[in-house]
Each structure stands twice: as C-alpha cells, then as structure tokens.
Design a protein around this motif. Structure first.
Motif, PDB file in Angstrom:
ATOM      1  N   ARG A   1       5.006  43.357 -54.160  1.00  0.00           N
ATOM      2  CA  ARG A   1       4.368  43.421 -52.841  1.00  0.00           C
ATOM      3  C   ARG A   1       5.185  44.266 -51.871  1.00  0.00           C
ATOM      4  N   SER A   2       4.494  44.808 -50.852  1.00  0.00           N
ATOM      5  CA  SER A   2       5.198  45.432 -49.746  1.00  0.00           C
ATOM      6  C   SER A   2       5.820  44.335 -48.892  1.00  0.00           C
ATOM      7  N   LEU A   3       6.673  44.699 -47.956  1.00  0.00           N
ATOM      8  CA  LEU A   3       7.420  43.712 -47.200  1.00  0.00           C
ATOM      9  C   LEU A   3       6.520  42.787 -46.391  1.00  0.00           C
ATOM     10  N   ASN A   4       5.428  43.315 -45.837  1.00  0.00           N
ATOM     11  CA  ASN A   4       4.565  42.489 -44.979  1.00  0.00           C
ATOM     12  C   ASN A   4       3.278  42.054 -45.675  1.00  0.00           C
ATOM     13  N   ALA A   5       3.262  42.101 -47.006  1.00  0.00           N
ATOM     14  CA  ALA A   5       2.067  41.708 -47.752  1.00  0.00           C
ATOM     15  C   ALA A   5       2.107  40.225 -48.102  1.00  0.00           C
ATOM     16  N   PHE A   6       0.942  39.579 -47.973  1.00  0.00           N
ATOM     17  CA  PHE A   6       0.799  38.170 -48.353  1.00  0.00           C
ATOM     18  C   PHE A   6       0.266  38.091 -49.787  1.00  0.00           C
ATOM     19  N   ARG A   7       0.570  37.004 -50.445  1.00  0.00           N
ATOM     20  CA  ARG A   7       0.053  36.802 -51.793  1.00  0.00           C
ATOM     21  C   ARG A   7      -1.447  36.509 -51.762  1.00  0.00           C
ATOM     22  N   ALA A   8      -2.097  36.712 -52.895  1.00  0.00           N
ATOM     23  CA  ALA A   8      -3.526  36.401 -52.990  1.00  0.00           C
ATOM     24  C   ALA A   8      -3.741  34.925 -52.665  1.00  0.00           C
ATOM     25  N   THR A   9      -4.762  34.655 -51.857  1.00  0.00           N
ATOM     26  CA  THR A   9      -5.043  33.291 -51.411  1.00  0.00           C
ATOM     27  C   THR A   9      -6.432  32.871 -51.867  1.00  0.00           C
ATOM     28  N   LYS A  10      -6.503  31.678 -52.466  1.00  0.00           N
ATOM     29  CA  LYS A  10      -7.777  31.133 -52.939  1.00  0.00           C
ATOM     30  C   LYS A  10      -8.031  29.791 -52.268  1.00  0.00           C
ATOM     31  N   LEU A  11      -9.256  29.579 -51.830  1.00  0.00           N
ATOM     32  CA  LEU A  11      -9.661  28.313 -51.231  1.00  0.00           C
ATOM     33  C   LEU A  11     -10.909  27.808 -51.936  1.00  0.00           C
ATOM     34  N   GLN A  12     -10.922  26.538 -52.262  1.00  0.00           N
ATOM     35  CA  GLN A  12     -12.093  25.917 -52.883  1.00  0.00           C
ATOM     36  C   GLN A  12     -12.289  24.536 -52.280  1.00  0.00           C
ATOM     37  N   THR A  13     -13.515  24.240 -51.872  1.00  0.00           N
ATOM     38  CA  THR A  13     -13.816  22.934 -51.292  1.00  0.00           C
ATOM     39  C   THR A  13     -14.595  22.078 -52.283  1.00  0.00           C
ATOM     40  N   GLY A  14     -14.689  20.784 -51.962  1.00  0.00           N
ATOM     41  CA  GLY A  14     -15.441  19.873 -52.816  1.00  0.00           C
ATOM     42  C   GLY A  14     -14.775  19.588 -54.138  1.00  0.00           C
ATOM     43  N   VAL A  15     -13.440  19.602 -54.175  1.00  0.00           N
ATOM     44  CA  VAL A  15     -12.726  19.431 -55.444  1.00  0.00           C
ATOM     45  C   VAL A  15     -12.511  17.960 -55.787  1.00  0.00           C
ATOM     46  N   VAL A  16     -12.694  17.058 -54.828  1.00  0.00           N
ATOM     47  CA  VAL A  16     -12.555  15.617 -55.083  1.00  0.00           C
ATOM     48  C   VAL A  16     -13.897  14.969 -54.761  1.00  0.00           C
ATOM     49  N   SER A  17     -14.630  14.581 -55.787  1.00  0.00           N
ATOM     50  CA  SER A  17     -16.006  14.115 -55.592  1.00  0.00           C
ATOM     51  C   SER A  17     -16.088  12.807 -54.818  1.00  0.00           C
ATOM     52  N   THR A  18     -15.034  12.004 -54.857  1.00  0.00           N
ATOM     53  CA  THR A  18     -15.072  10.698 -54.190  1.00  0.00           C
ATOM     54  C   THR A  18     -14.617  10.760 -52.735  1.00  0.00           C
ATOM     55  N   ALA A  19     -14.164  11.915 -52.276  1.00  0.00           N
ATOM     56  CA  ALA A  19     -13.658  12.047 -50.906  1.00  0.00           C
ATOM     57  C   ALA A  19     -14.772  12.457 -49.958  1.00  0.00           C
ATOM     58  N   ALA A  20     -14.581  12.154 -48.672  1.00  0.00           N
ATOM     59  CA  ALA A  20     -15.529  12.602 -47.652  1.00  0.00           C
ATOM     60  C   ALA A  20     -15.449  14.108 -47.470  1.00  0.00           C
ATOM     61  N   GLY A  21     -14.307  14.683 -47.769  1.00  0.00           N
ATOM     62  CA  GLY A  21     -14.095  16.124 -47.732  1.00  0.00           C
ATOM     63  C   GLY A  21     -12.844  16.453 -48.514  1.00  0.00           C
ATOM     64  N   SER A  22     -12.787  17.634 -49.104  1.00  0.00           N
ATOM     65  CA  SER A  22     -11.616  17.984 -49.899  1.00  0.00           C
ATOM     66  C   SER A  22     -11.541  19.484 -50.080  1.00  0.00           C
ATOM     67  N   ALA A  23     -10.336  19.952 -50.382  1.00  0.00           N
ATOM     68  CA  ALA A  23     -10.140  21.380 -50.638  1.00  0.00           C
ATOM     69  C   ALA A  23      -8.818  21.575 -51.357  1.00  0.00           C
TER      70      ALA A  23
ATOM     71  N   LEU B   1      -8.255  36.322 -43.709  1.00  0.00           N
ATOM     72  CA  LEU B   1      -8.658  35.029 -44.276  1.00  0.00           C
ATOM     73  C   LEU B   1     -10.051  34.647 -43.837  1.00  0.00           C
ATOM     74  N   ALA B   2     -10.360  34.859 -42.565  1.00  0.00           N
ATOM     75  CA  ALA B   2     -11.682  34.518 -42.049  1.00  0.00           C
ATOM     76  C   ALA B   2     -12.760  35.351 -42.733  1.00  0.00           C
ATOM     77  N   ARG B   3     -12.452  36.603 -42.999  1.00  0.00           N
ATOM     78  CA  ARG B   3     -13.430  37.486 -43.632  1.00  0.00           C
ATOM     79  C   ARG B   3     -13.609  37.130 -45.106  1.00  0.00           C
ATOM     80  N   GLU B   4     -12.531  36.829 -45.798  1.00  0.00           N
ATOM     81  CA  GLU B   4     -12.608  36.571 -47.234  1.00  0.00           C
ATOM     82  C   GLU B   4     -13.167  35.199 -47.568  1.00  0.00           C
ATOM     83  N   HIS B   5     -12.911  34.218 -46.686  1.00  0.00           N
ATOM     84  CA  HIS B   5     -13.285  32.840 -47.004  1.00  0.00           C
ATOM     85  C   HIS B   5     -14.270  32.237 -46.014  1.00  0.00           C
ATOM     86  N   ALA B   6     -14.856  33.069 -45.160  1.00  0.00           N
ATOM     87  CA  ALA B   6     -15.864  32.608 -44.189  1.00  0.00           C
ATOM     88  C   ALA B   6     -15.351  31.447 -43.351  1.00  0.00           C
ATOM     89  N   LEU B   7     -14.126  31.574 -42.849  1.00  0.00           N
ATOM     90  CA  LEU B   7     -13.521  30.528 -42.045  1.00  0.00           C
ATOM     91  C   LEU B   7     -13.869  30.695 -40.566  1.00  0.00           C
TER      92      LEU B   7
END
Length: 300
Positions: free
Chosen positions: A36-58, A294-300
C-alpha cells in the motif's frame, strides 16, 4: 527453485529479526510492506444480518482485522421515570400533602455497549478480566454513541413511566491485525442501521406485550453517521490504517472520527512522539476522503 526458496527465507528472517529496518526499506520508497501507499487504507468489507437471532448485526473486515457486532433488545423501566410513591406532609392538616415534585428529566431508553477482545483474536490479549484495551474500546464506543446522539433514546420509550427498550450492543473481535477501533465502530454503525424492534404496548394493568408477529420498525437513529480513520507514525512517516506489525513499531498514533462531510468529531492521540499540526491536518483530510469512500461503497 532452490534460489527462490532461499530468497524467501532470507526476506522472512530479515522481517522477523530486524523489523524496523525491514519496514524502513519500504517506507523510504513511499510504500508499505503490504504494497500500500502511505495513506492507503486496507480493503473494507461490511455485511449485515450475520446473526439471525439478533435484533441487528454486522461484521466488518478491515484487511484481516474482523469485528462482529450483535444488537439485542429487552424491556425495562425508562430512565428518568419518577418512583411510584407519594410523599405526605404529616404536619399539613388539610391532608393534601406537599406540592408535587418538579417534573422528572425527559424519559428515555438505555444503550449498553460491551466490547470483547478475546485471546483468540490476538496473543496480545489474555483470558480473564477485561484488558485495559477492552475497557478503553468499550468506553470510547459508548461515549461516541452518546455524545453524538447516534440513537434516539427518547424514541425507545414504549410507554412513559412504564416501559422502554434497552439495547445491548456486543462487539467481539475475531481477528486483530491492527486498527481494531475502526473495524469495531464500522460494525457498530452497520449493525444499528440493520436493527429492527418489534411492536410493543403496555396493557392497563401495566403488562408489556410484545407482538413478534407484527411488522418490525427500524431503530430510530440520529442524523450524524460516524466514520473512523486511524493513523500511526512509523519512523518519520504517517501511515493510514496500520497493521498489527506496523503498530508494534509505531512511535505515535492518531485515531479520528469524522462525519460524512469530513467534520472532525473526535480525536485520540497516543504514543511517545507528538504529531505536528500539519500532519494532523493531513490525517483529517484523508479521514474525510475515507468517509466518502465508505459511504459510496457501502451505502452508509
């Protein structure tokens, strides 16, 4: 093949035995050991609904660093609800009692955050009592959610003075390869956006009735979204999103939280070496760009 193996072994031995020199050879060329370049962030992945018994999860993955968050809900008496009692003035012959007390503070629900950095995520953590790092992570997440009104606690009240929702936010680190805070905050925000609550009412007798078959409603959130971006000073360079190996060699750390428009909301500095104002300003600029990406890639 023998030469290739020898070369690989030599590079690995150099990395382990002389880590500072190993990283310095890359930094002098304005790159990192992972390419990576000095100011580069690592690839970021977000997934929701990963715990079926929770009211919300990610689950959030920043490079190899992985944090999973589950949100659960239960019912309790609202914060600020007056105690069920009536004070009588025995010296008052009229029997009307004292004037009513002043109105209580606005009633609201509760939000309880618990972070966990178990030994399975890194040999740096031990089993037993929560480590200092665990307590600091829990406190910072709690403070950020409270200070910026990420959750509308007043909207968690089911019936004033009788019932309100209590949200438990549990963040567990599965793999710590550096920069756990960023992954934890991203997972918390994603989990909250996915959280839904069942319909609930309070009967005349005071019994809370939860309707699991009724349509669930989205958790009421505030207007501000929180985006983390952390940096470290390695030798004379500021680097973004440091790995665990880079953090072990870092002389200073900068952890920022910004809004979507790049407004600086929170900053924590660490390490033995102070960060110059120009370097801090550059970090804030990179954090704003990170938030927009992040907002563009993950619709945040």
């Amino acid at each position: 093949m023998a030469d290739t193996g020898s070369s690989t072994l030599s590079a690995q031995a150099f990395k382990v035995l002389l880590p500072e020199e190993y990283h310095a050879r890359f930094l002098d060329r304005a790159v990192r050991a992972d390419g990576r370049s000095l100011n580069a962030f690592r690839a970021t992945k977000l997934q929701t609904g990963v715990v079926s018994t929770a009211a919300g999860s990610a689950v959030a993955k920043v490079g190899a660093t992985t944090v999973i968050v589950g949100v659960s809900a239960e019912v309790a008496t609202p914060f600020g609800a007056p105690p069920p009692q009536f004070e009588v003035d025995l010296d008052d012959d009229s029997g009307t009692g004292k004037p009513p007390p002043p109105p209580p503070p606005p009633q609201q629900g509760y939000v309880i955050v618990n972070a966990d950095l178990p030994p399975l995520c890194s040999p740096a953590y031990q089993a037993g009592r929560p480590s200092n790092a665990t307590q600091l992570l829990t406190k910072r997440l709690t403070d950020l959610l409270d200070r910026h009104n990420v959750i509308d606690k007043k909207a968690l009240v089911i019936a004033p003075g009788q019932a309100a929702w209590v949200l438990y936010i549990d963040a567990v680190c599965i793999d710590d390869d550096g920069n756990v805070f960023d992954a934890a905050l991203l997972a918390v925000m994603a989990a909250l956006r996915s959280t839904t609550l069942p319909a609930a009412t309070v009967s005349p007798s005071g019994e809370v009735q939860v309707e699991p078959t009724e349509p669930r409603s989205r958790l009421p959130l505030g207007a501000i979204s929180l985006f983390p971006a952390s940096f470290a000073r390695l030798a004379s360079h500021m680097i973004a999103d440091p790995t665990a190996a880079e953090l072990r060699l870092a002389s200073g750390e900068v952890s920022l939280v910004v809004s979507l428009n790049g407004e600086l909301l929170d900053v924590e500095l660490g390490g033995a070496v102070a960060v110059e104002q120009t370097a801090l300003a550059a970090c804030v600029q990179d954090a704003g760009a990170r938030a927009r990406a992040l907002a563009r890639e993950h619709a945040l």
